[in-house]
Design an enzyme around this catalytic site. Sequence first.
Site, PDB file in Angstrom:
ATOM      1  N   HIS A  75     -10.099  71.479  55.883  1.00  0.00           N
ATOM      2  CA  HIS A  75     -11.492  71.394  55.443  1.00  0.00           C
ATOM      3  C   HIS A  75     -11.987  72.729  54.888  1.00  0.00           C
ATOM      4  O   HIS A  75     -12.972  72.760  54.149  1.00  0.00           O
ATOM      5  CB  HIS A  75     -12.374  70.929  56.597  1.00  0.00           C
ATOM      6  CG  HIS A  75     -13.591  70.164  56.167  1.00  0.00           C
ATOM      7  ND1 HIS A  75     -14.332  70.501  55.055  1.00  0.00           N
ATOM      8  CD2 HIS A  75     -14.186  69.064  56.690  1.00  0.00           C
ATOM      9  CE1 HIS A  75     -15.341  69.652  54.922  1.00  0.00           C
ATOM     10  NE2 HIS A  75     -15.265  68.769  55.898  1.00  0.00           N
ATOM     11  N   ASP A 106      -7.026  55.597  42.183  1.00  0.00           N
ATOM     12  CA  ASP A 106      -6.113  54.561  41.689  1.00  0.00           C
ATOM     13  C   ASP A 106      -4.883  55.241  41.090  1.00  0.00           C
ATOM     14  O   ASP A 106      -4.951  55.845  40.027  1.00  0.00           O
ATOM     15  CB  ASP A 106      -6.819  53.696  40.639  1.00  0.00           C
ATOM     16  CG  ASP A 106      -5.917  52.616  40.053  1.00  0.00           C
ATOM     17  OD1 ASP A 106      -4.733  52.527  40.438  1.00  0.00           O
ATOM     18  OD2 ASP A 106      -6.398  51.875  39.175  1.00  0.00           O
TER      19      ASP A 106
END
Length: 447
Positions: A167, A383
């Site tokens: 993070h 995608d």
Amino acid sequence: MASSLPAFTVRRGEPVLVAPAEPTPREVKPLSDIDDGEGMRFYSSGIHLYRNNPAKAGQDPAEVIREALARALVPYYPLAGRLREEEGKKLVVDCGAQGVMFADADADLTADDFGDVQSPPFPCFEQFILEPTTVAGVEPVIDRPLLYIQVTRLKCGGFIFGQRFCHCIVDAPGGMQFEKAICELAGGAAAPSVAPSWGRELFMARQPPQPSYPHHEYREPAGGADRMLSTPASDMVRVPFFFGSREIAGLRQRAPSNMRCSRFELVAACIWRSRTAALGYAPDEEVRLSFIVNARGRPDIPLPEGFYGNAFAYSVAATTAGELCGGDLGYALELVKKAKSAVTYDYLQSVADLLVLTGRPLFAVSRTYIVSDVSHAGFKDVDFGWGEPVYGGPAKGGEGPLPGVTNYFSRAKNGKGEEGTVVPICLPKDAMEKFQLEVEGLTAAEL
């Protein structure tokens, strides 16, 4: 929601390091003073589930993604580096093309076996993400890969993409920006459509540091012990709550008629108030709602296009348990809206100043409900060529140093196909029924 999975086995290959596909600059880049706070020093996890695509017959998704990953690491070369801690707990990235960790795997499952999974935690997520190793006496994010990826092929021809990002190096939108770059390169693009920008100097402490706000998010509230921190994990239960059009309409009926409220504000105020009542805090104890306010897209914060670092601050709404539960929903909403509007560029600079002056502490967690809204992070847009994911989002219901006090808000559909906000609530078992009754009371339509 997801069905229970049948018995299955995951056969994971030996993890390997994937380096940038071309030579990259060798340099040391400092993280921002917001990036390297104690509360950022962990790996956040995400999962994407894909069905079989007949048009991709004969193509190995693991190989397609691995090759695109190596190419994406050329413009995003800091992600292939390693963190180093310098004086004052300052983190810098040693950009030496050391590589990110990658593993392929196979599982005796189909995409349909996961049922209608809509919100975290993802079923058996531990099997589909590659966990960073632990080394005694070493900071968990220091001198190790900043990204771990596992691609698990399913027997139906679909696959699962699981990742763990440090993070410190990215927030949720930044991580999605990088994953979309992999997608574009996997689809044949010569370069990502959005060029990455480092820009971490925007969130460095001023000289000299001059915090100009109280920053309650880094000061523990007054009062007694918090049962959320003392309850064993075995006595906790996690239940997803769905807020669709009916629930939102019920909340709007209880909001002041002259107050404009977003869906997030309504749901956050409802859960904060209901959670506080369910946990039974004493009326004079301070309780807080802490939530992430994203700096992206705000005209007063000069972020460069393509910025992929942490661009947010924790803002805090605070009151006593008696005032919160004794007041109407409008009281909670007013506190939420005030805290949300407080985050400006000056506020973010003040956060950086405070972190430098106080040793980069962890944010306060006692009697605090911490919320991260990831519904607009772009998980569904990832995608790789196999189509939109069946599920795209966090792997776990909450993460960070103390996952029991944190929640993700995400967009999902219920069993009737209606889209809404899903929140996986974690509470002691004996508090969950009370919480449910409180939420039902606030979301029911007024006659």
